[in-house]
Scaffold this active site. Structure first.
Site, short mmCIF file in Angstrom:
data_model
loop_
_atom_site.label_atom_id
_atom_site.label_comp_id
_atom_site.label_asym_id
_atom_site.label_seq_id
_atom_site.Cartn_x
_atom_site.Cartn_y
_atom_site.Cartn_z
CG HIS A 127 58.67 118.11 52.22
ND1 HIS A 127 59.89 118.61 52.92
CD2 HIS A 127 57.97 118.05 53.48
CE1 HIS A 127 59.63 118.74 54.19
NE2 HIS A 127 58.52 118.53 54.51
O1 RIB Z 1 60.27 114.15 54.53
C1 RIB Z 1 59.45 114.74 53.91
C2 RIB Z 1 58.97 113.62 52.90
O2 RIB Z 1 58.10 112.53 53.65
C3 RIB Z 1 57.85 113.90 51.85
O3 RIB Z 1 58.01 113.18 50.73
C4 RIB Z 1 56.66 113.50 52.43
O4 RIB Z 1 55.43 113.42 51.69
C5 RIB Z 1 57.00 112.30 53.12
O5 RIB Z 1 56.79 111.25 52.34
#
Ligand code: RIB
Ligand code: CA
Length: 311
Positions: free
Chosen positions: A228
């Site tokens: 992500h």
């Molecule tokens: O949904 C994914 C996000 O939530 C990413 O940034 C992960 O690190 C958590 O913060």
């Protein structure tokens, strides 16, 4: 071309840590600061709680300390005495039009900085965020992605604060629509650490990332762990790896089943000739498609090069 000054606002998080390493491995940017926010874990320096509601971290995903089984050495430098919001605002005021901000956690610090300096969108060179899901469901709940779910009030304030800016000044929103298409496999991790598995970065990657991959192996059939946050940074550096749509996003802050949902007007219904109740201005550039192989190639290559430099 000189590197762009970069601030990463993180809720570390294994993937947040990988984004920090990606920044260190990317010649296009110069990391001038990292600010912390609650989210995956609880923190002291940045916002340690959402604007309005309580917070529960996600140890099952990233581990109790947010970095899987990795143990980090005692930091050689003390954290800044400034709050995260103060650091964001002062950096943007000191270097107008120069600093890129990438947020990879709940948007609490960014909302606090906007409240202190409403001109923040104009003072930053650019802003990208990992958060939301704009044409699909969530991951924290069926409706909401984790970062906007943890602090929906902050997310709503940020989208409102950027509304009406020219497209280059709108938040580049990197949501689950694209981040769930980029996964780091065990093979990809092995390729990263192969040059120097016993080095400090090689050891960190080997201790931190498997915990995160194991979470995805237990809960999804993605073939690896979603990258992500590194994708959000990579798309801030090179937006050409994604397809972007300028639109308006409103964040549900109160819904029992929809808290944190990023409601996105992709069909322009807010411009309809009846009272829709939405402001007309765009407030977001959302990524709806991504060249996943191109990102994974550059991501694995750059982190492998970082490990190689440790030999
Ligand atoms: O949904 C994914 C996000 O939530 C990413 O940034 C992960 O690190 C958590 O913060
Ligand atoms: Ca994160």
């Amino acid at each position: 071309m000189s590197p762009t000054p970069l601030i990463l606002d993180v809720d570390t998080g294994v993937d947040d840590a990988l984004a920090l390493l990606y920044a260190a491995a990317s010649p296009e940017v110069e990391l001038i600061g990292a600010t912390t926010v609650m989210g995956n874990v609880t923190v002291a320096q940045g916002a340690s709680r959402p604007l309005v509601r309580d917070h529960e971290p996600f140890p099952v995903v990233h581990g109790e300390r947010g970095l899987g089984h990795a143990e980090l050495p005692v930091p050689s430098r003390a954290p800044s005495s400034r709050t995260a919001a103060q650091f964001l605002v002062e950096s943007a005021r000191d270097r107008p039009g120069e600093v890129m901000l990438v947020a990879t956690g709940p948007l609490t610090n960014v909302a606090l900085a906007l409240a202190e300096e409403p001109r923040l969108p104009d003072l930053l060179a650019g802003f990208a965020l990992m958060g939301g899901s704009y044409a699909q469901g969530g991951n924290a709940t069926p409706a909401a992605e984790a970062n906007t779910w943890v602090d929906p009030d902050a997310a709503q304030a940020v989208f409102r604060g950027f509304a009406g800016r020219v497209e280059t000044k709108l938040p580049r929103c990197v949501g689950l629509d694209v981040t769930q298409r980029v996964q780091l496999s065990r093979e990809g991790l092995a390729s990263m650490v192969a040059p120097a598995p016993g080095s400090s970065i090689g050891t960190f990657l080997g201790d931190a990332v498997p915990f995160y991959i194991e979470f995805y192996e237990r809960t999804h059939d993605f073939g690896g762990a979603c990258m992500h946050d590194p994708l959000a940074l990579a798309l801030a550096i090179d937006p050409s790896m994604a397809t972007w749509t300028s639109t308006r996003v409103e964040v549900e802050a109160d819904g029992t089943w929809t808290r944190g949902m990023t409601v996105t007007d992709l069909d322009g219904i807010r411009h309809s000739p009846w009272p829709v109740g939405w402001e007309p201005e765009d407030n977001a550039l959302v990524a709806l498609d991504v060249d996943a192989p191109a990102f994974m190639d550059v991501f694995v290559h750059r982190l492998r090069s970082l490990v190689e430099r440790q030999t």
